[in-house]
Design an enzyme around this catalytic site. Structure first.
Site, PDB file in Angstrom:
ATOM      1  N   ASP A  93       0.846  -1.192   0.000  1.00 30.39           N
ATOM      2  CA  ASP A  93       0.000   0.000   0.000  1.00 30.39           C
ATOM      3  C   ASP A  93       0.883   1.244   0.000  1.00 30.39           C
ATOM      4  O   ASP A  93       1.885   1.307   0.721  1.00 30.39           O
ATOM      5  CB  ASP A  93      -0.902   0.030   1.230  1.00 30.39           C
ATOM      6  CG  ASP A  93      -2.053  -0.962   1.134  1.00 30.39           C
ATOM      7  OD1 ASP A  93      -2.083  -1.745   0.161  1.00 30.39           O
ATOM      8  OD2 ASP A  93      -2.919  -0.947   2.032  1.00 30.39           O
ATOM      9  N   HIS A 121       3.795  -2.166   3.267  1.00 28.71           N
ATOM     10  CA  HIS A 121       3.679  -0.750   2.940  1.00 28.71           C
ATOM     11  C   HIS A 121       4.960  -0.201   2.316  1.00 28.71           C
ATOM     12  O   HIS A 121       6.060  -0.650   2.634  1.00 28.71           O
ATOM     13  CB  HIS A 121       3.323   0.055   4.191  1.00 28.71           C
ATOM     14  CG  HIS A 121       1.895  -0.118   4.628  1.00 28.71           C
ATOM     15  ND1 HIS A 121       1.474  -1.203   5.363  1.00 28.71           N
ATOM     16  CD2 HIS A 121       0.797   0.649   4.414  1.00 28.71           C
ATOM     17  CE1 HIS A 121       0.177  -1.104   5.594  1.00 28.71           C
ATOM     18  NE2 HIS A 121      -0.258   0.007   5.032  1.00 28.71           N
TER      19      HIS A 121
END
Length: 286
Positions: A92, A241
């Site tokens: 992400d 992430h």
């Protein structure tokens, strides 16, 4: 209601156009009636996964996104049922980009394709990253424009968040893969339906690496690697992430080589979500 219908209709046209573009680039000038079987070749590659790692290069057939959406409509998918040991690394991107360089270098060096859920705001702040992801064989997926909690927004606001990210990506020449991840992992039945109506499969995760929490409770990159490795399953999806934690650590980026090394030795093959979902539709019954 008329406004919502009109927005969804326009979004459908946009998705059809991008799908046609993808077909023209990947599928060629004539549409295949079925996925084309292509040969595999095995090469030796010196990589950070392991010295003299053997990597199997596979040609990816045309992907039936419409069939994938039909099968997974109404779901926020945590794991894909498959018949082989495949595992998807997903990243992400919505904050900073402190881990991007190391992540992209590690993936590229090992010939591994991953899926990146980017916000429109992230793409505007770092306009070169989407193109670099695609150039390395990865795919960009939708994570809204502003990373708001969609469960508290109106239908029109949710639609604008999803379509807005597409439009930002399109301005950068990036085709968005039809996968959507809810900010904060907070879907509702209604927002899943909205995402599906806009052409997206909602994708959650099998394991959250927790790298985004940083050095909480004395954690480090080895904690992140161990967590992902222990929870890996065939058809699994890892959430990681691109940015650093609030303490500045980039444990997801730092743990990636060890995750790849161990799971590769356990017989796993790393795939993008497009290939993972395609494998499910090919190898398992509906």
């Amino acid at each position: 209601m008329h406004q919502k219908t009109a927005i969804i209709f326009l979004a459908g046209i946009f998705l059809c156009a991008t799908a046609l573009f993808f077909w023209m680039v990947v599928g060629g000038s004539s549409a295949p009636s079925a996925p084309v079987e292509k040969s595999e070749k095995t090469v030796s590659r010196s990589a950070t996964v392991a010295e003299s790692t053997t990597v199997t290069e596979r040609a990816v057939p045309a992907i039936d996104y419409a069939g994938i959406l039909a099968r997974f409509t109404g779901k926020d998918v945590e794991r894909v049922p498959v018949a082989e040991k495949v595992f998807a690394l997903t990243f992400d991107g919505g904050g900073n980009a402190e881990g991007v360089e190391k992540i992209l270098q590690t993936l590229s060096h090992n010939g591994i394709h991953a899926t990146f859920f980017l916000t429109g705001g992230f793409m505007q702040k770092f306009p070169d990253i989407g193109a670099r992801i695609v150039h390395n064989g990865g795919e960009v997926a939708n994570h809204t424009v502003t990373h708001k909690d969609l469960s508290v927004l109106s239908d029109e606001e949710v639609t604008a968040e999803i379509i807005g990210m597409q439009q930002i990506a399109a301005k950068q020449g990036i085709m968005v893969a039809p996968f959507f991840r809810f900010p904060y992992g907070a879907p509702t039945k209604e927002t899943i339906t909205l995402a599906n109506d806009l052409g997206y499969v909602a994708v959650r995760w099998t394991v959250d690496s927790l790298g985004w929490q940083g050095a909480k409770d004395g954690r480090d990159a080895s904690f992140v690697a161990k967590r992902v490795i222990q929870k890996a399953v065939p058809g699994g999806i890892a959430l990681m992430h691109l940015g650093s934690a609030s303490d500045g650590s980039t444990f997801d980026a730092d743990a990636l080589p060890e995750i790849m090394r161990v799971l590769n030795n356990e017989g796993y093959r790393f795939v993008s979500l497009s290939e993972l979902f395609s494998t499910a539709t090919e190898n398992t019954a509906p």
